[in-house]
Design a protein around this motif. Sequence first.
Motif, PDB file in Angstrom:
ATOM      1  N   LEU A 193       0.852  -1.194   0.000  1.00  0.00           N
ATOM      2  CA  LEU A 193       0.000   0.000   0.000  1.00  0.00           C
ATOM      3  C   LEU A 193       0.885   1.242   0.000  1.00  0.00           C
ATOM      4  CD1 LEU A 193      -2.538  -1.082   2.771  1.00  0.00           C
ATOM      5  CD2 LEU A 193      -2.815  -1.301   0.284  1.00  0.00           C
ATOM      6  N   ALA A 194       0.433   2.288  -0.685  1.00  0.00           N
ATOM      7  CA  ALA A 194       1.200   3.537  -0.686  1.00  0.00           C
ATOM      8  C   ALA A 194       1.420   4.021   0.743  1.00  0.00           C
ATOM      9  CB  ALA A 194       0.470   4.598  -1.512  1.00  0.00           C
ATOM     10  N   VAL A 195       0.398   3.895   1.601  1.00  0.00           N
ATOM     11  CA  VAL A 195       0.550   4.367   2.984  1.00  0.00           C
ATOM     12  C   VAL A 195       1.617   3.578   3.750  1.00  0.00           C
ATOM     13  CG1 VAL A 195      -1.751   5.390   3.260  1.00  0.00           C
ATOM     14  CG2 VAL A 195      -1.424   2.954   3.726  1.00  0.00           C
ATOM     15  N   GLN A 196       1.900   2.349   3.309  1.00  0.00           N
ATOM     16  CA  GLN A 196       2.947   1.572   3.978  1.00  0.00           C
ATOM     17  C   GLN A 196       4.341   2.090   3.636  1.00  0.00           C
ATOM     18  OE1 GLN A 196       1.529  -2.533   2.719  1.00  0.00           O
ATOM     19  NE2 GLN A 196       1.919  -2.865   4.895  1.00  0.00           N
ATOM     20  N   ALA A 197       4.454   2.860   2.542  1.00  0.00           N
ATOM     21  CA  ALA A 197       5.753   3.422   2.159  1.00  0.00           C
ATOM     22  C   ALA A 197       6.020   4.741   2.874  1.00  0.00           C
ATOM     23  CB  ALA A 197       5.813   3.607   0.644  1.00  0.00           C
TER      24      ALA A 197
END
Lengths: 173, 280
Positions: free
Chosen positions: A62-66
């Motif tokens: 997920l983008a939020v995990q980056a």
Amino acid sequence: MQVNVTVDGTAHSNEAEPRQLLVQHLRETLGLTGVNVGCDTSNCGACTVHLDGRSVKSCTVLAVQADGHEVTTIHGLATDETTEDGWHPLQTAFHEEHGLQCGYCTPGMIMAAADLLAENPDPSEEEIRDGLEGNLCRCTGYVNIVRAVQAAAAAGNGDGSSVSAHQAEEVSA
Amino acid sequence: MIPASFDYVRAGSAEEAVAALVEHGDEAKVLAGGHSLIPMMRLRLAVPEVLVDITEAGLAGITDAGDHLVIGAATTHHDVATDKVIETHCGVLAHVAATIGDPQVRHRGTIGGGLAHGDSAGDLPAVLLALEGTMVVQGPGGRRTVPASEFFVDYLETAVAADELLVEVHVPKLDDSWGWDYQKFTRVAQAWATVGALALVSSNGTISDARVGLTHMGSVPIRASATEAALAGQSTDAIADAAARAADDTDPPSDLNADADFRRHLATVLSRRALEAAVG
Ligand SMILES: Cc1cc2nc3c(=O)[nH]c(=O)nc-3n(C[C@H](O)[C@H](O)[C@H](O)COP(=O)(O)OP(=O)(O)OC[C@H]3O[C@@H](n4cnc5c(N)ncnc54)[C@H](O)[C@@H]3O)c2cc1C
Ligand code: FES
Ligand code: FES
């Protein structure tokens, strides 16, 4: 949610829905369309980038995990340390050894190969094939891809040092 | 395809993760490496309303605890496969982790996810069963331990309740009397096991303890108990006959890769090969 991520050495801060995949963030929010999407099932590896220096399938993160992390894409693989001609040794090797036909798998192949060489600068053919197991190519039959990775390994002063220097920097940055 | 909308919670500790699970109940799911969950969400086979991300909850790491090793649930397959302590004391686990998926999958996927997902086609359950490992689960009331033999309840169902978190995996240290091998039959590179057989044998010519874990031979991972019983106290010459019983009392699935009869056949062949390699 706000996503603060350093991509190819540049810090970015953008809004992202939690469900946005990292590959969409890279392609659609940041315009880095060298990161390809080849499947819906996490199998093909066309979307491979480095997250904190390790190869990952950006369609399955997920983008939020980056948020708070570092991403390197094919756009940023060639840096001043790794090249004299604007290309990373793997890019040169894929070009010279004809390691691509349509080129769709190539960005992911090169990112997976860069991680492989960082961990194992002088891989055997079998180790290269194992290391690229997560990347599918529908054109080349893989023979020239393996040859290109061998050529890049040899070009890194025989020990892949130019590639691993870049990786070391990426991990410590 | 992209997943349906959900709320995202990044837990900074196991306690925070459990609190979020308690708050959101059945709507919430734990997100670890995401390499089973995100593909399922992209296909809309899973539609959680809240994801509780535990990748930064301090649950990764490997500790030598005397007679056993403690592996944090969020430790990646890559770290399990390449860790020197695991290699030295429980090489079979490192070996199996290295066969999972491909390098990119191993960089994200975690040991806790591979077990808590409860898929009998996964490679880790068979080795945890054979090792007779223990899972440590944390919930609102604290921690409890669950032996591997009681952990896998049904297809995609484990002993971990909706408000609980798998936090640690404990595996015994193996001394030099143990030999092991994992035989994994796949249709193409990078595919999941059609069937896998994990052999873990303690012998000095006479077999004192033989354990065989089977991957993808039922709705839950199982041990080949008839084979194990036929080997206890025997010489290694008993392997061929014992392995022929590896599929006794199993109820394997039929799918596009293999029908149940082919799976039963594979279980016997792969068990024989794994046992022979383990004592060889
Ligand atoms: C292309 C590809 C190939 C693969 N090949 C293989 C293979 O050959 N063999 C194999 O075994 N696996 C394979 N996998 C699956 C991979 O091993 C996954 O990493 C693993 O099954 C799930 O781990 P995860 O950390 O990614 O968990 P997630 O996907 O994040 O979670 C999976 C499930 O477990 C739950 N969960 C995760 N962690 C916890 C926890 N600590 N406590 C409670 N619940 C938790 C989640 O809520 C979810 O329901 C493959 C995956 C892909 C994408
Ligand atoms: S697009 Fe990510 S694996 Fe195919
Ligand atoms: S060059 Fe076309 S898919 Fe690889």
